[in-house]
Scaffold this motif. Structure first.
Motif, PDB file in Angstrom:
ATOM      1  N   LEU A 156       0.809  -1.217   0.000  1.00  0.00           N
ATOM      2  CA  LEU A 156       0.000   0.000   0.000  1.00  0.00           C
ATOM      3  C   LEU A 156       0.842   1.266   0.000  1.00  0.00           C
ATOM      4  O   LEU A 156       0.406   2.310  -0.457  1.00  0.00           O
ATOM      5  CB  LEU A 156      -0.943  -0.002   1.202  1.00  0.00           C
ATOM      6  N   ALA A 157       2.083   1.145   0.521  1.00  0.00           N
ATOM      7  CA  ALA A 157       2.937   2.332   0.538  1.00  0.00           C
ATOM      8  C   ALA A 157       3.371   2.725  -0.870  1.00  0.00           C
ATOM      9  O   ALA A 157       3.708   3.871  -1.121  1.00  0.00           O
ATOM     10  CB  ALA A 157       4.156   2.076   1.406  1.00  0.00           C
ATOM     11  N   ASP A 158       3.348   1.766  -1.771  1.00  0.00           N
ATOM     12  CA  ASP A 158       3.900   1.999  -3.105  1.00  0.00           C
ATOM     13  C   ASP A 158       2.834   2.088  -4.179  1.00  0.00           C
ATOM     14  O   ASP A 158       3.002   1.576  -5.278  1.00  0.00           O
ATOM     15  CB  ASP A 158       4.848   0.848  -3.472  1.00  0.00           C
ATOM     16  N   ASP A 180      -9.971  -2.191 -14.559  1.00  0.00           N
ATOM     17  CA  ASP A 180      -9.690  -1.623 -13.234  1.00  0.00           C
ATOM     18  C   ASP A 180      -8.938  -0.312 -13.375  1.00  0.00           C
ATOM     19  O   ASP A 180      -9.152   0.628 -12.616  1.00  0.00           O
ATOM     20  CB  ASP A 180      -8.823  -2.574 -12.392  1.00  0.00           C
ATOM     21  N   GLY A 181      -8.058  -0.270 -14.370  1.00  0.00           N
ATOM     22  CA  GLY A 181      -7.207   0.901 -14.527  1.00  0.00           C
ATOM     23  C   GLY A 181      -7.955   2.126 -15.004  1.00  0.00           C
ATOM     24  O   GLY A 181      -7.517   3.248 -14.783  1.00  0.00           O
ATOM     25  N   LYS A 182      -9.129   1.924 -15.651  1.00  0.00           N
ATOM     26  CA  LYS A 182      -9.776   3.057 -16.303  1.00  0.00           C
ATOM     27  C   LYS A 182     -10.224   4.131 -15.325  1.00  0.00           C
ATOM     28  O   LYS A 182     -10.331   5.299 -15.693  1.00  0.00           O
ATOM     29  CB  LYS A 182     -10.960   2.573 -17.129  1.00  0.00           C
ATOM     30  N   ASP A 223      -3.456   0.663  -8.035  1.00  0.00           N
ATOM     31  CA  ASP A 223      -4.024   1.367  -6.888  1.00  0.00           C
ATOM     32  C   ASP A 223      -3.782   0.665  -5.558  1.00  0.00           C
ATOM     33  O   ASP A 223      -3.945   1.266  -4.510  1.00  0.00           O
ATOM     34  CB  ASP A 223      -5.516   1.588  -7.106  1.00  0.00           C
ATOM     35  N   LEU A 224      -3.446  -0.625  -5.596  1.00  0.00           N
ATOM     36  CA  LEU A 224      -3.145  -1.319  -4.340  1.00  0.00           C
ATOM     37  C   LEU A 224      -1.649  -1.557  -4.202  1.00  0.00           C
ATOM     38  O   LEU A 224      -1.215  -2.328  -3.353  1.00  0.00           O
ATOM     39  CB  LEU A 224      -3.889  -2.653  -4.272  1.00  0.00           C
ATOM     40  N   GLY A 225      -0.877  -0.962  -5.069  1.00  0.00           N
ATOM     41  CA  GLY A 225       0.569  -1.148  -5.005  1.00  0.00           C
ATOM     42  C   GLY A 225       1.030  -2.490  -5.537  1.00  0.00           C
ATOM     43  O   GLY A 225       2.130  -2.934  -5.248  1.00  0.00           O
ATOM     44  N   ARG A 226       0.152  -3.140  -6.336  1.00  0.00           N
ATOM     45  CA  ARG A 226       0.593  -4.412  -6.925  1.00  0.00           C
ATOM     46  C   ARG A 226       1.436  -4.122  -8.157  1.00  0.00           C
ATOM     47  O   ARG A 226       1.161  -3.156  -8.885  1.00  0.00           O
ATOM     48  CB  ARG A 226      -0.624  -5.266  -7.294  1.00  0.00           C
ATOM     49  N   ASP A 267      -4.674   9.856 -13.383  1.00  0.00           N
ATOM     50  CA  ASP A 267      -3.566   9.858 -12.429  1.00  0.00           C
ATOM     51  C   ASP A 267      -2.510   8.839 -12.793  1.00  0.00           C
ATOM     52  O   ASP A 267      -1.323   9.075 -12.614  1.00  0.00           O
ATOM     53  CB  ASP A 267      -4.086   9.530 -11.028  1.00  0.00           C
ATOM     54  N   ALA A 268      -2.952   7.687 -13.264  1.00  0.00           N
ATOM     55  CA  ALA A 268      -2.002   6.611 -13.513  1.00  0.00           C
ATOM     56  C   ALA A 268      -2.308   5.981 -14.858  1.00  0.00           C
ATOM     57  O   ALA A 268      -2.800   4.858 -14.940  1.00  0.00           O
ATOM     58  CB  ALA A 268      -2.095   5.571 -12.400  1.00  0.00           C
ATOM     59  N   PRO A 269      -2.045   6.714 -15.953  1.00  0.00           N
ATOM     60  CA  PRO A 269      -2.444   6.221 -17.281  1.00  0.00           C
ATOM     61  C   PRO A 269      -1.813   4.883 -17.648  1.00  0.00           C
ATOM     62  O   PRO A 269      -2.375   4.141 -18.447  1.00  0.00           O
ATOM     63  CB  PRO A 269      -1.975   7.331 -18.225  1.00  0.00           C
ATOM     64  N   TRP A 270      -0.654   4.558 -17.055  1.00  0.00           N
ATOM     65  CA  TRP A 270       0.013   3.321 -17.472  1.00  0.00           C
ATOM     66  C   TRP A 270      -0.801   2.074 -17.145  1.00  0.00           C
ATOM     67  O   TRP A 270      -0.729   1.099 -17.873  1.00  0.00           O
ATOM     68  CB  TRP A 270       1.418   3.231 -16.858  1.00  0.00           C
ATOM     69  N   ILE A 271      -1.618   2.130 -16.076  1.00  0.00           N
ATOM     70  CA  ILE A 271      -2.407   0.930 -15.737  1.00  0.00           C
ATOM     71  C   ILE A 271      -3.415   0.650 -16.846  1.00  0.00           C
ATOM     72  O   ILE A 271      -3.807  -0.486 -17.075  1.00  0.00           O
ATOM     73  CB  ILE A 271      -3.157   1.100 -14.398  1.00  0.00           C
TER      74      ILE A 271
END
Lengths: 316, 319
Positions: free
Chosen positions: A60-62, A271-273, A93-96, A278-282
């Motif tokens: 979660l920290a990452d 999930d990434g959409k 979003d969960l740092g996975r 914020d995090a387009p790579w997902i």
């Protein structure tokens, strides 16, 4: 001592294979897909056995770390370093680790596509073969052929995606149901091809010869006739895998796809959409992976179609 | 001709009845019921569930339920399980929203696919041909919703273009021109996205059909007569290449319901696909069944239209 030189004989298959190789795009796609299969198997093994590849490790920290960032141990007891200490494809979003989720997803996505097409091939060849070979037999008042072709008509009238959606939504959502439903709604094309081929093959001399030797019917059908009817089936199967992967991702988008914690490209993408700004790579990594792989399947299928069809070959 | 139409309409009606049997059976036999949508609701007591079940005839045998559904559908007072609104009115309202989207998408598909396909057939092997072939494969291969998201981001960030819903909120009192423009702006992106796949597939068909026609003997004859290239290509070539597309036109009609679920969800377009999606989520059997029924009917009407048109256009086909 040398036997007299005869020109090297080429079978029809070899000839088609040669034409297929000459089509650069298709040949490149084919080698890419072979590589991808190896990659998927490796990914399956690695994500199950190596701890740093664990796709469900939550840090979660990452969360939302962009790709190619080096990992820093925060010393909070969650320390599970990714491969070589770098988040090659970032985290979600969960740092996975997106890389290990993509690796796991590769085999799942390919399996969904291939098993779904396998099911539709089995049903399609079975139904088409029955209609083509036993077509003239009468069942009560209609022939086998009419019965089966009417079933095909009925299936074709259902709006495919809507039907899949209905059934998948009503059944408990798991990966097997999705494969079965996609497979069972996609066999009509195969059945039509196989029936058409069988109608032509049934009248050929080699079938008559086989029959005159009292070879059992199942052997005639499966050993003598099916291999001769495979060309169009193979083409539609390769393109079918592409369609199945796309269908799975659409289902994931609507929330009916393969459920977490199993990762497929479709559900990583959907999930990434929510984090696309914020995090387009997902979103972009699975999206473009799907694009490339489905494109490879499509090009490969087109190449096969061209190779198997002498009429198209002459046009070039 | 009349006899042919009569026969095929008859066959299709029988087929439609079978389809409604089967879809009814699939939906009722699959697990999941309207009474189970909200199992965690503490106010829902077992006797309430029983009341719901008997109100919806869910305890009756399947064929009796089918009979109730068919009777209510024909008499027009089929009610939705969810909000007790008449189903036909609900579907009609959504149809009025879906239809413009479908119409614009179809027009886009047909007007763009033909020039693209004809041009790449005429310049076979050129850069244009190769690029358009590759692009159309890429468009078939990309997940529609992924492409839509990319487009939405670009349009919203760069051009501040309205993309969600059917009209801008709060524009009810604006003038006619403004509201027409507003509607057009809202419909542009969804229609283009739903047309994308169609353009890609259709332009490939046009290309191969055109190539095949241009290799025919009568094209060589026409050239040998010294006709101008335009006459050869458009008068002799294109006209004959057009024939198979009449069939395709009929086959595209069912896309009105089935093909639109994803795009209507992305763009929050209150159309029939979304209605079906919402009905599936709430296990609203009457709506699911009726939509399925209409979709099948549309598919059958589509094949009928294409058969008839084919016979009308191609003098070689006698009915």
């Amino acid at each position: 001592m040398k036997p007299t030189e005869t020109p090297e004989s080429t079978s029809l298959f070899q000839e088609s294979w040669r034409t297929f190789k000459k089509n650069r795009m298709a040949w490149f796609s084919f080698t890419f897909l072979v590589g991808l299969t190896v990659f998927a198997i490796m990914g399956k093994i690695v994500t199950h056995s190596v701890a740093s590849f664990d796709p469900s490790a939550i840090r979660l920290a990452d969360k939302f770390i962009p790709p190619l960032t080096t990992y820093e141990d925060k010393g909070d007891g969650q320390g599970l370093s990714p491969v070589f200490g770098v988040y090659w494809l970032g985290t979600d979003d969960l740092g996975r680790d997106v890389l290990s989720r993509m690796l796991e997803g590769t085999s799942v996505s390919l399996t969904v596509g291939i098993v779904a097409v396998g099911i539709s091939l089995i049903v399609g060849i079975g139904m088409g073969g029955l209609a083509g070979y036993y077509g003239r037999k009468k069942l009560l008042f209609i022939t086998v052929d009419t019965l089966i072709m009417r079933i095909v008509d009925i299936m074709l009238c259902f709006p495919a995606f809507f039907l899949i959606l209905t059934v998948v939504a009503l059944l408990p959502p798991n990966i097997y149901n999705i494969m079965i439903v996609i497979g069972l709604t996609g066999w009509m094309g195969t059945a039509r091809f196989v029936r058409a081929e069988f109608l032509a093959l049934r009248e050929q001399d080699f079938v008559l010869a086989a029959r005159s030797q009292a070879i059992p019917e199942w052997r005639i059908i499966f050993i003598h006739m099916v291999p001769n009817a495979m060309a169009p089936v193979l083409v539609s199967a390769v393109i079918g895998v592409a369609t199945a992967i796309l269908t799975e991702s659409s289902l994931s988008f609507l929330g009916f796809g393969v459920q977490p914690p199993d990762a497929t490209w479709g559900n990583i993408l959907s999930d990434g959409k929510q984090f696309i700004f914020d995090a387009p790579w997902i979103t972009f990594i699975p999206g473009f992976s799907i694009l490339v792989v489905v494109l490879a399947f499509n090009l490969c299928g087109e190449g096969l179609r061209e190779a198997f069809n002498p009429r198209l070959r002459r046009q070039r | 001709m009349l006899r042919f139409i009569f026969n095929s309409v008859g066959q299709r009606v029988v087929l439609l009845i079978f389809i409604s049997f089967i879809s009814h059976a699939i939906i009722h036999l699959a697990p999941g019921e309207p009474s189970l949508v909200d199992p965690s609701n503490p106010r829902l007591k077992p006797e309430d569930i029983q009341k719901i079940r008997s109100a919806f005839h869910l305890d009756d045998p399947l064929h009796v339920q089918y009979f109730y559904w068919a009777r209510d559908l024909i008499s027009g007072d089929l009610k939705s399980f969810k909000d007790n609104q008449p189903v036909l009115a609900k579907i009609w309202e959504r149809f009025l929203n879906s239809f413009p989207l479908f119409l614009v998408a179809t027009i886009l598909t047909w007007t763009l696919a033909f020039p693209l396909g004809v041009r790449s057939a005429l310049t076979q092997g050129s850069v244009f041909d190769k690029v358009s072939t590759f692009m159309s494969y890429a468009l078939i291969s990309i997940p529609g919703f992924f492409l839509s998201y990319i487009c939405i981001i670009v349009m919203v960030k760069q051009f501040h273009f309205p993309v969600i819903g059917m009209k801008t909120f709060g524009l009810e009192n604006a003038g006619t021109m403004v509201s027409i423009m507003d509607r057009l702006e809202h419909i542009a992106l969804p229609a283009f996205m739903s047309a994308m796949g169609g353009i890609a597939i259709l332009s490939r068909y046009v290309r191969s059909q055109m190539l095949e026609t241009l290799n025919q003997d009568y094209i060589r004859t026409a050239r040998a007569k010294g006709l101008s290239e335009d006459t050869v290509v458009y008068h002799h070539g294109l006209r004959n290449a057009l024939l198979p597309f009449i069939t395709l036109f009929g086959l595209m009609i069912p896309g009105l319901i089935g093909g639109s679920v994803i795009f209507e969800t992305i763009f929050a377009w209150p159309g029939m696909g979304r209605l079906g999606y919402e009905a599936i989520l709430s296990r609203d059997f009457p709506i699911i069944l009726t939509l399925n029924f209409f979709a099948a009917a549309l598919a059958l009407v589509g094949t009928l239209i294409s058969d008839i048109l084919y016979a009308v256009v191609d003098p070689r086909i006698k009915l």
